[in-house]
Design a protein around this motif. Structure first.
Motif, mmCIF file in Angstrom:
data_model
loop_
_atom_site.group_PDB
_atom_site.id
_atom_site.type_symbol
_atom_site.label_atom_id
_atom_site.label_comp_id
_atom_site.label_asym_id
_atom_site.label_seq_id
_atom_site.Cartn_x
_atom_site.Cartn_y
_atom_site.Cartn_z
ATOM 1 N N ASP A 12 0.843 -1.199 0.000
ATOM 2 C CA ASP A 12 0.000 0.000 0.000
ATOM 3 C C ASP A 12 0.875 1.245 0.000
ATOM 4 O O ASP A 12 1.623 1.491 0.945
ATOM 5 C CB ASP A 12 -0.903 -0.013 1.235
ATOM 6 N N THR A 13 0.775 2.038 -1.045
ATOM 7 C CA THR A 13 1.604 3.243 -1.165
ATOM 8 C C THR A 13 0.950 4.486 -0.556
ATOM 9 O O THR A 13 1.505 5.582 -0.644
ATOM 10 C CB THR A 13 1.951 3.522 -2.641
ATOM 11 N N ALA A 14 -0.194 4.331 0.078
ATOM 12 C CA ALA A 14 -0.881 5.483 0.665
ATOM 13 C C ALA A 14 -0.112 6.082 1.833
ATOM 14 O O ALA A 14 -0.164 7.295 2.056
ATOM 15 C CB ALA A 14 -2.284 5.082 1.121
ATOM 16 N N ASP A 15 0.602 5.250 2.583
ATOM 17 C CA ASP A 15 1.388 5.718 3.736
ATOM 18 C C ASP A 15 2.813 5.177 3.578
ATOM 19 O O ASP A 15 3.125 4.090 4.059
ATOM 20 C CB ASP A 15 0.756 5.219 5.036
ATOM 21 N N PRO A 16 3.674 5.931 2.888
ATOM 22 C CA PRO A 16 5.023 5.432 2.610
ATOM 23 C C PRO A 16 5.826 5.060 3.861
ATOM 24 O O PRO A 16 6.572 4.083 3.842
ATOM 25 C CB PRO A 16 5.695 6.581 1.855
ATOM 26 N N ALA A 17 5.674 5.794 4.956
ATOM 27 C CA ALA A 17 6.425 5.475 6.171
ATOM 28 C C ALA A 17 6.023 4.101 6.690
ATOM 29 O O ALA A 17 6.881 3.264 7.022
ATOM 30 C CB ALA A 17 6.201 6.534 7.242
ATOM 31 N N ALA A 22 7.062 -1.821 6.896
ATOM 32 C CA ALA A 22 6.573 -3.159 6.573
ATOM 33 C C ALA A 22 7.560 -3.889 5.653
ATOM 34 O O ALA A 22 7.810 -5.088 5.836
ATOM 35 C CB ALA A 22 5.194 -3.084 5.923
ATOM 36 N N VAL A 23 8.131 -3.190 4.694
ATOM 37 C CA VAL A 23 9.140 -3.801 3.817
ATOM 38 C C VAL A 23 10.331 -4.277 4.641
ATOM 39 O O VAL A 23 10.845 -5.380 4.448
ATOM 40 C CB VAL A 23 9.578 -2.818 2.713
ATOM 41 N N ALA A 24 10.779 -3.454 5.589
ATOM 42 C CA ALA A 24 11.899 -3.843 6.458
ATOM 43 C C ALA A 24 11.540 -5.075 7.287
ATOM 44 O O ALA A 24 12.366 -5.977 7.456
ATOM 45 C CB ALA A 24 12.292 -2.679 7.364
#
Length: 82
Positions: A12-17, A22-24
């Motif tokens: 979900d790119t709505a909240d990049p932070a 989540a990616v980490a």
């Protein structure tokens, strides 16, 4: 947080932070799972080359990454497979 929820947040790119966190988290989970599977493969008698083939990397890459992280008995003396 469940892996599916983390993956959904990462996509979900709505909240990049939140997405980057989540990616980490997925990266840490993947690293943990990969190490466990490398150890399981060695314990089952697979060699570095076969493990590398399944991971889609070179034998040298997988050996460099994991040779010092796995139980030395697994890395040096793989069992013969029938």
């Amino acid at each position: 947080m469940e892996a599916i929820t983390i993956a959904s947040t990462a996509a979900d790119t709505a909240d990049p932070a939140a997405g980057l966190r989540a990616v980490a988290a997925l990266r840490r989970l993947t690293d943990t799972l990969e190490l466990a599977q490398v150890e399981a493969g060695l314990a089952a008698g697979m060699g570095w080359r076969e493990i590398a083939e399944h991971l889609g990397v070179t034998r040298q890459a997988v050996h460099k990454k994991y040779a010092k992280r796995v139980d030395p008995r697994l890395a040096r003396h793989p069992r013969k497979r029938s």
